[in-house]
Motif scaffolding. Structure first.
Motif, short mmCIF file in Angstrom:
data_model
loop_
_atom_site.label_atom_id
_atom_site.label_comp_id
_atom_site.label_asym_id
_atom_site.label_seq_id
_atom_site.Cartn_x
_atom_site.Cartn_y
_atom_site.Cartn_z
N ARG A 47 0.83 -1.21 0.00
CA ARG A 47 0.00 0.00 0.00
C ARG A 47 0.86 1.25 0.00
O ARG A 47 0.57 2.22 -0.71
CB ARG A 47 -0.94 0.01 1.20
N THR A 48 1.91 1.25 0.79
CA THR A 48 2.82 2.41 0.81
C THR A 48 3.49 2.58 -0.54
O THR A 48 3.60 3.71 -1.05
CB THR A 48 3.88 2.24 1.92
N ALA A 49 3.92 1.49 -1.15
CA ALA A 49 4.54 1.55 -2.47
C ALA A 49 3.54 2.03 -3.52
O ALA A 49 3.90 2.79 -4.43
CB ALA A 49 5.11 0.19 -2.86
N SER A 50 2.29 1.61 -3.40
CA SER A 50 1.26 2.04 -4.36
C SER A 50 1.01 3.54 -4.25
O SER A 50 0.92 4.23 -5.27
CB SER A 50 -0.04 1.28 -4.12
N PHE A 51 0.88 4.06 -3.03
CA PHE A 51 0.70 5.50 -2.87
C PHE A 51 1.92 6.26 -3.37
O PHE A 51 1.79 7.33 -3.99
CB PHE A 51 0.42 5.86 -1.40
N THR A 52 3.10 5.72 -3.15
CA THR A 52 4.32 6.36 -3.64
C THR A 52 4.32 6.40 -5.16
O THR A 52 4.60 7.44 -5.76
CB THR A 52 5.56 5.62 -3.12
N PRO A 102 1.51 24.57 -15.12
CA PRO A 102 1.91 25.48 -14.04
C PRO A 102 0.89 25.54 -12.90
O PRO A 102 -0.31 25.54 -13.12
CB PRO A 102 2.02 26.84 -14.72
N ASN A 103 1.41 25.58 -11.69
CA ASN A 103 0.61 25.76 -10.47
C ASN A 103 -0.41 24.66 -10.20
O ASN A 103 -1.38 24.90 -9.49
CB ASN A 103 -0.08 27.12 -10.48
N VAL A 104 -0.21 23.49 -10.76
CA VAL A 104 -1.08 22.35 -10.48
C VAL A 104 -0.19 21.23 -9.96
O VAL A 104 0.78 20.84 -10.61
CB VAL A 104 -1.85 21.88 -11.74
N GLU A 105 -0.53 20.70 -8.79
CA GLU A 105 0.32 19.72 -8.14
C GLU A 105 -0.54 18.83 -7.26
O GLU A 105 -1.32 19.31 -6.46
CB GLU A 105 1.34 20.52 -7.32
N LEU A 106 -0.43 17.52 -7.45
CA LEU A 106 -1.21 16.57 -6.67
C LEU A 106 -0.37 15.75 -5.70
O LEU A 106 -0.91 14.95 -4.94
CB LEU A 106 -1.96 15.61 -7.60
N VAL A 107 0.93 15.93 -5.73
CA VAL A 107 1.82 15.10 -4.91
C VAL A 107 1.50 15.29 -3.42
O VAL A 107 1.40 14.32 -2.67
CB VAL A 107 3.30 15.42 -5.22
N THR A 108 1.34 16.53 -2.99
CA THR A 108 1.05 16.80 -1.58
C THR A 108 -0.27 16.16 -1.16
O THR A 108 -0.37 15.56 -0.09
CB THR A 108 1.02 18.32 -1.32
N ALA A 109 -1.27 16.28 -2.00
CA ALA A 109 -2.58 15.71 -1.68
C ALA A 109 -2.50 14.18 -1.57
O ALA A 109 -3.13 13.58 -0.69
CB ALA A 109 -3.60 16.11 -2.74
N ILE A 110 -1.73 13.55 -2.42
CA ILE A 110 -1.62 12.09 -2.39
C ILE A 110 -0.85 11.63 -1.14
O ILE A 110 -1.25 10.67 -0.48
CB ILE A 110 -0.98 11.58 -3.69
N CYS A 111 0.22 12.34 -0.79
CA CYS A 111 0.97 11.98 0.43
C CYS A 111 0.14 12.24 1.68
O CYS A 111 0.17 11.44 2.62
CB CYS A 111 2.29 12.74 0.47
N CYS A 117 5.65 7.48 2.65
CA CYS A 117 5.16 7.80 1.32
C CYS A 117 5.62 9.19 0.89
O CYS A 117 6.07 9.38 -0.23
CB CYS A 117 3.63 7.71 1.29
N GLY A 118 5.52 10.16 1.79
CA GLY A 118 5.95 11.52 1.46
C GLY A 118 7.43 11.60 1.13
O GLY A 118 7.82 12.22 0.14
N GLY A 123 2.66 14.11 4.90
CA GLY A 123 2.11 12.79 5.19
C GLY A 123 1.82 12.59 6.67
O GLY A 123 0.80 12.01 7.04
N LEU A 124 2.72 13.09 7.52
CA LEU A 124 2.51 13.02 8.96
C LEU A 124 1.26 13.79 9.36
O LEU A 124 0.44 13.30 10.16
CB LEU A 124 3.73 13.57 9.69
N LEU A 125 1.09 14.98 8.82
CA LEU A 125 -0.10 15.77 9.14
C LEU A 125 -1.38 15.09 8.68
O LEU A 125 -2.43 15.22 9.32
CB LEU A 125 0.02 17.17 8.54
N GLY A 126 -1.32 14.35 7.57
CA GLY A 126 -2.48 13.57 7.15
C GLY A 126 -2.85 12.51 8.17
O GLY A 126 -4.03 12.32 8.49
#
Length: 141
Positions: A16-21, A35-44, A59-60, A92-95
């Motif tokens: 699961r961790t590898a899949s999220f990564t 520009p200005n579009v980023e989903l990495v933070t939301a996924i982590c 994951c983060g 990721g910790l804050l999530g």
């Protein structure tokens, strides 16, 4: 303690961790030119929210190390790369922390907690990376 250690080594946790990564890296690379579009933070953040703080940190860190280290428009080096890895690990910790806090309250508080922690993770990540860039570029304060 042995139970927690066994959980962290379980194939389900690792996959699961590898899949999220992988999803985080692919989403980052797919939107690298936009520009200005980023989903990495939301996924982590989501990885931490769904799987716990430790999974969010792993994951983060892994996602940002792969995404920023092998970015198609130029990789980050030195302090900036370290700051990006630390910042995304914090997201990721804050999530994970948001899930612990929001799980105890009613629905409106649940939504406000998720949004608040999401905004906080973005601010922390941007602050850490901007300070690291300023330091690496030689700016004085």
């Amino acid at each position: 303690m042995a139970d927690r250690s066994a959980r962290l080594r379980s194939p389900l946790f690792i996959s699961r961790t590898a899949s999220f990564t992988a999803i985080g890296v692919v989403a980052g690379l797919a939107l690298a030119a936009v520009p200005n579009v980023e989903l990495v933070t939301a996924i982590c953040f989501t990885a931490g929210f769904l799987m716990g703080p430790l999974a969010g940190i792993l994951c983060g860190g892994l996602t940002e190390a792969l995404f920023a280290g092998f970015h198609p428009m130029g990789s980050s080096l030195g302090f900036t790369l370290i700051a990006q890895i630390v910042g995304m690990s914090i997201a990721g910790l804050l999530g994970g922390l948001a899930a612990m806090i929001a799980g105890m309250k009613r629905k409106s508080f649940f939504i406000m907690t998720i949004v608040g922690f999401g905004v906080l993770s973005t601010i922390v990540f941007d602050l850490i990376t901007n300070l690291a860039y300023a330091f690496a570029a030689g700016f004085s304060f």
